[in-house]
Structures are given as structure tokens and as C-alpha cells.
Design a protein around this motif. Sequence first.
Motif, short mmCIF file in Angstrom:
data_model
loop_
_atom_site.label_atom_id
_atom_site.label_comp_id
_atom_site.label_asym_id
_atom_site.label_seq_id
_atom_site.Cartn_x
_atom_site.Cartn_y
_atom_site.Cartn_z
N GLN A 7 0.83 -1.21 0.00
CA GLN A 7 0.00 0.00 0.00
C GLN A 7 0.86 1.26 0.00
O GLN A 7 0.59 2.20 -0.73
N GLY A 8 1.92 1.25 0.79
CA GLY A 8 2.83 2.39 0.82
C GLY A 8 3.52 2.60 -0.51
O GLY A 8 3.71 3.74 -0.95
N ILE A 10 2.31 1.82 -3.43
CA ILE A 10 1.30 2.35 -4.36
C ILE A 10 1.13 3.84 -4.14
O ILE A 10 1.11 4.63 -5.09
N ILE A 11 1.02 4.25 -2.88
CA ILE A 11 0.83 5.67 -2.57
C ILE A 11 2.04 6.49 -3.04
O ILE A 11 1.88 7.55 -3.66
N LEU A 12 3.23 6.00 -2.79
CA LEU A 12 4.44 6.71 -3.25
C LEU A 12 4.49 6.77 -4.77
O LEU A 12 4.84 7.80 -5.34
N ASP A 13 4.11 5.69 -5.43
CA ASP A 13 4.08 5.67 -6.89
C ASP A 13 3.08 6.69 -7.44
O ASP A 13 3.37 7.38 -8.42
N VAL A 14 1.92 6.80 -6.80
CA VAL A 14 0.92 7.80 -7.22
C VAL A 14 1.51 9.20 -7.12
O VAL A 14 1.38 10.02 -8.05
N HIS A 46 0.54 7.27 5.52
CA HIS A 46 1.72 7.16 4.65
C HIS A 46 2.22 8.53 4.20
O HIS A 46 3.43 8.74 4.13
N ILE A 47 1.32 9.46 3.92
CA ILE A 47 1.75 10.81 3.55
C ILE A 47 2.52 11.43 4.71
O ILE A 47 3.58 12.05 4.51
#
Length: 67
Positions: A7-8, A10-14, A46-47
Motif C-alpha cells: 500500500q505504501g 502504491i501511494i508513493l508511486d501515485v 503514509h503521507i
Amino acid sequence: MKRSTRQGEIILDVIRSAMRPLTPLEIHQRATRKNPSIGIATTYRHIKSLGENQQVVGVDYPGQPPR
């Protein structure tokens, strides 16, 4: 050091693939397209972690939500 989660990642990739600063809600919306099980709290967590590790910085535009 925090462990890396899918999940982290994915968020960083976004965030990295965005062509402009995104609001947390925009990040969440894009991340859930890749993994619908990502919750809004996970996105904010995560942010915050990315900010604490100086991997992202916030951007303020007058009259708009923080990005």
C-alpha cells in the motif's frame, strides 16, 4: 526504519507519477484504482510518514486545500 508495504509503495508511486501536487484525497482516489482496499486513514498515515522522512513536502496554494 519502517518496513515497506504494498500500500505504501502504491501511494508513493501515485505521488511520484503525478504531474502536479495532489491533495491527500486525490492521492487516495488514484491509489484505490490500483488497490481498492487502501483506506483514507492509511493514505494520510503514509503521507505523514513520507513527510517525516523528507520524501515529500507540502505545497500551499492560497484558497485551496493543502497539497
